[in-house]
Design a protein around this motif. Structure first.
Motif, PDB file in Angstrom:
ATOM      1  N   GLU A 279     -35.223  -9.517  36.677  1.00  0.00           N
ATOM      2  CA  GLU A 279     -36.579  -9.000  36.464  1.00  0.00           C
ATOM      3  C   GLU A 279     -36.845  -7.831  37.412  1.00  0.00           C
ATOM      4  O   GLU A 279     -37.459  -6.827  37.030  1.00  0.00           O
ATOM      5  CB  GLU A 279     -37.606 -10.113  36.670  1.00  0.00           C
ATOM      6  N   GLN A 280     -36.367  -7.953  38.663  1.00  0.00           N
ATOM      7  CA  GLN A 280     -36.530  -6.854  39.618  1.00  0.00           C
ATOM      8  C   GLN A 280     -35.735  -5.621  39.182  1.00  0.00           C
ATOM      9  O   GLN A 280     -36.143  -4.486  39.457  1.00  0.00           O
ATOM     10  CB  GLN A 280     -36.070  -7.300  41.009  1.00  0.00           C
ATOM     11  N   LEU A 281     -34.611  -5.860  38.511  1.00  0.00           N
ATOM     12  CA  LEU A 281     -33.786  -4.755  38.023  1.00  0.00           C
ATOM     13  C   LEU A 281     -34.293  -4.194  36.701  1.00  0.00           C
ATOM     14  O   LEU A 281     -33.636  -3.332  36.094  1.00  0.00           O
ATOM     15  CB  LEU A 281     -32.329  -5.227  37.863  1.00  0.00           C
ATOM     16  N   LYS A 282     -35.452  -4.697  36.234  1.00  0.00           N
ATOM     17  CA  LYS A 282     -36.087  -4.248  34.986  1.00  0.00           C
ATOM     18  C   LYS A 282     -35.249  -4.572  33.749  1.00  0.00           C
ATOM     19  O   LYS A 282     -35.406  -3.945  32.698  1.00  0.00           O
ATOM     20  CB  LYS A 282     -36.378  -2.738  35.014  1.00  0.00           C
ATOM     21  N   ASN A 283     -34.359  -5.554  33.878  1.00  0.00           N
ATOM     22  CA  ASN A 283     -33.565  -5.990  32.739  1.00  0.00           C
ATOM     23  C   ASN A 283     -34.256  -7.221  32.149  1.00  0.00           C
ATOM     24  O   ASN A 283     -33.914  -8.366  32.451  1.00  0.00           O
ATOM     25  CB  ASN A 283     -32.137  -6.322  33.183  1.00  0.00           C
ATOM     26  N   ASP A 284     -35.255  -6.947  31.310  1.00  0.00           N
ATOM     27  CA  ASP A 284     -36.101  -8.033  30.796  1.00  0.00           C
ATOM     28  C   ASP A 284     -35.331  -9.025  29.940  1.00  0.00           C
ATOM     29  O   ASP A 284     -35.611 -10.231  29.967  1.00  0.00           O
ATOM     30  CB  ASP A 284     -37.270  -7.457  29.999  1.00  0.00           C
ATOM     31  N   ASP A 285     -34.361  -8.535  29.178  1.00  0.00           N
ATOM     32  CA  ASP A 285     -33.614  -9.434  28.297  1.00  0.00           C
ATOM     33  C   ASP A 285     -32.845 -10.489  29.090  1.00  0.00           C
ATOM     34  O   ASP A 285     -32.897 -11.682  28.773  1.00  0.00           O
ATOM     35  CB  ASP A 285     -32.651  -8.636  27.414  1.00  0.00           C
ATOM     36  N   LEU A 286     -32.131 -10.043  30.140  1.00  0.00           N
ATOM     37  CA  LEU A 286     -31.378 -11.002  30.948  1.00  0.00           C
ATOM     38  C   LEU A 286     -32.304 -11.860  31.805  1.00  0.00           C
ATOM     39  O   LEU A 286     -32.018 -13.039  32.043  1.00  0.00           O
ATOM     40  CB  LEU A 286     -30.358 -10.272  31.819  1.00  0.00           C
ATOM     41  N   ALA A 287     -33.403 -11.293  32.267  1.00  0.00           N
ATOM     42  CA  ALA A 287     -34.363 -12.089  33.037  1.00  0.00           C
ATOM     43  C   ALA A 287     -34.880 -13.237  32.183  1.00  0.00           C
ATOM     44  O   ALA A 287     -34.892 -14.398  32.605  1.00  0.00           O
ATOM     45  CB  ALA A 287     -35.518 -11.212  33.506  1.00  0.00           C
ATOM     46  N   ARG A 288     -35.289 -12.903  30.972  1.00  0.00           N
ATOM     47  CA  ARG A 288     -35.809 -13.930  30.064  1.00  0.00           C
ATOM     48  C   ARG A 288     -34.727 -14.958  29.749  1.00  0.00           C
ATOM     49  O   ARG A 288     -34.993 -16.163  29.717  1.00  0.00           O
ATOM     50  CB  ARG A 288     -36.328 -13.248  28.788  1.00  0.00           C
ATOM     51  N   TYR A 289     -33.498 -14.476  29.513  1.00  0.00           N
ATOM     52  CA  TYR A 289     -32.388 -15.386  29.196  1.00  0.00           C
ATOM     53  C   TYR A 289     -32.183 -16.407  30.309  1.00  0.00           C
ATOM     54  O   TYR A 289     -32.066 -17.613  30.039  1.00  0.00           O
ATOM     55  CB  TYR A 289     -31.101 -14.582  28.981  1.00  0.00           C
TER      56      TYR A 289
END
Length: 467
Positions: A279-289
């Motif tokens: 989420e901090q890296l702005k990678n919403d897809d992996l954060a959500r996963y």
């Protein structure tokens, strides 16, 4: 001496179990019975231990050590009166047996009379010439008494004589932490590591102390040494990941969390931290996963559900956030954090009745944080229930009697109710408690703040303070 619980059954144990399966009666030395009983106690087989004690005392009715083992089991099962009767008899025969005093200490401890337990253990210590087990028991009694200094000193003795006594080492550090003496813990662990430079446990604990003191580079070095000492030490990788997060090195943190998953089965905590990093890296897809993986791995982990809810809340996807917090509540309706988050979402949606209900649930379940009272009052005021807001703030004052934030808000609500006397009294209290926070009153109730009524009270309070 107690046997290792993982030790393979010896000949006397196999012989004893064979006897139980037949009608034969075999004779054993008293020492053999002691070994048999210790074996069963260490493996949690209390019923077999009791059988061995019974048969042992039939064959050796005067064996003091067997009677003391009987007492140990009686104390474990809370048959304290019977245990004391046996101890009285044993003490009349041999008043210098340290184990008698140890068992009396256990009985006193069970009765929550920890001062008496300490007195018994100190007597046992005199008779035993410094048994480490007694120092450990003394440490535990002092912990029960919240005397962390004395507990620490007793556990230190255990560590000084047995450098591999990690249980006592953990207890020493626990005492340092409770006393908030993190620098003392760092000194102690560094001294310990001078003597035991390859102790992964000590390096791990040292890293945690450095982390608490915001000494992040030192913490990283300590966790690296823990990993060098044991490259499969999951806790060191995990804690190193947390330090890297604090330093903003999210990709490196993820690599350490991934290592914990490779070494052992995945944990919800590792998935959660990875989600936070992405989420901090702005990678919403992996954060959500990874947030979804978190709650899949452990559906009762509140931090996982709250992370998913916060994820959507930050995206202003309030309906999705509400869906997931309600899902969490359906799984664990007794969790006050879920209800508080639910209240925040309903407030943002303008559902003030639902928000009011959610805040009430959170408080009923034990959430008494300052902002809970303040935000709950805001909700009922938004619902035009001013008197209910005053009552909520009064409850909050019971927990935070000196908090000016609550008092200034109460001033505004009393003025809304046109209760000028109550408002004046509370305003004077707030100005006395924290005059600087009058800015909160100005921000929330600007019209009241700039009124002649408020300005006169402020001026009078300043004048009085100068005298």
């Amino acid at each position: 001496m107690a046997l290792d619980p993982n030790e393979r059954p010896s000949h006397p144990i196999a012989k004893f179990e064979s006897m139980l399966k037949t009608d034969d009666v075999y004779f054993f030395d008293a020492e053999d019975f002691e070994d048999i009983i210790h074996h069963y106690l260490n493996n949690g087989k209390i019923s077999l231990a009791k059988k061995a004690i019974k048969i042992g005392l039939q064959q050796h009715p005067d064996a003091t050590e067997l009677k003391l083992l009987e007492v140990e089991v009686l104390v474990f099962e809370n048959n304290l009166d019977t245990a004391e009767t046996i101890l009285d008899h044993l003490q009349s025969l041999d008043g210098n047996n340290d184990e008698i005093y140890i068992q009396r200490a256990n009985i006193y401890s069970k009765k929550d009379n920890h001062e008496a337990a300490v007195a018994m253990l100190q007597k046992a210590l005199e008779l035993s010439e410094g048994s480490l087990d007694i120092y450990s028991l003394l440490g535990m009694e002092y912990l029960f008494m919240d005397d962390f200094e004395k507990a620490k000193e007793n556990f230190k003795v255990c560590v000084s004589f047995d450098q591999q006594d990690y249980s006592s080492l953990y207890n020493v550090i626990y005492c340092f932490e409770f006393l908030e003496d993190f620098k003392g813990a760092i000194r102690y662990l560094n001294d310990y590591l001078d003597r035991n430079p390859y102790s992964q446990v000590a390096w791990h604990q040292l890293g945690k102390q450095y982390f608490t003191e915001n000494m992040f580079q030192e913490a990283l070095a300590a966790f690296d040494f823990a990993i060098i000492s044991d490259d499969s030490f999951i806790g060191a990788y995990f804690e190193k990941g947390k330090v890297l997060e604090r330093l903003g090195k999210y990709q490196e943190a993820i690599e350490n969390y991934e290592t914990t998953i490779k070494i052992e089965d995945p944990t919800s905590h590792a998935y959660l931290r990875m989600g936070k990093c992405y989420e901090q890296l702005k990678n919403d897809d992996l954060a959500r996963y990874y947030y979804y993986q978190t709650v899949h791995e452990d559906p009762l982990l509140d931090k996982g559900w709250l992370a998913i809810t916060d994820f959507y809340f930050k995206k202003n996807n309030l309906k999705r956030a509400l869906y997931y917090v309600n899902k969490a509540i359906n799984i664990d309706g007794e969790n006050p954090l879920y209800w508080k988050k639910c209240a925040r979402i309903h407030t943002a949606l303008g559902n003030f009745d639902e928000a009011d209900f959610a805040y009430k649930q959170a408080v009923d379940l034990g959430n008494y944080e300052l902002d809970t009272w303040l935000k709950w009052a805001d909700v009922v005021v938004a619902n035009e229930e001013i008197e209910a807001g005053v009552q909520i703030l009064k409850q909050g004052l019971e927990f935070y009697p000196e908090k000016a934030e609550i008092q200034y808000k109460m001033v505004g609500l009393y003025l809304m109710l046109n209760e000028r006397i109550e408002a004046r009294y509370k305003f004077l209290q707030a100005l006395t408690a924290d005059p600087a926070k009058v800015a909160l009153f100005e921000s929330e109730f600007p019209d009241y703040y700039h009124s002649a009524w408020a300005q006169n009270i402020i001026a009078a309070t300043k004048k009085h303070a100068r005298k």
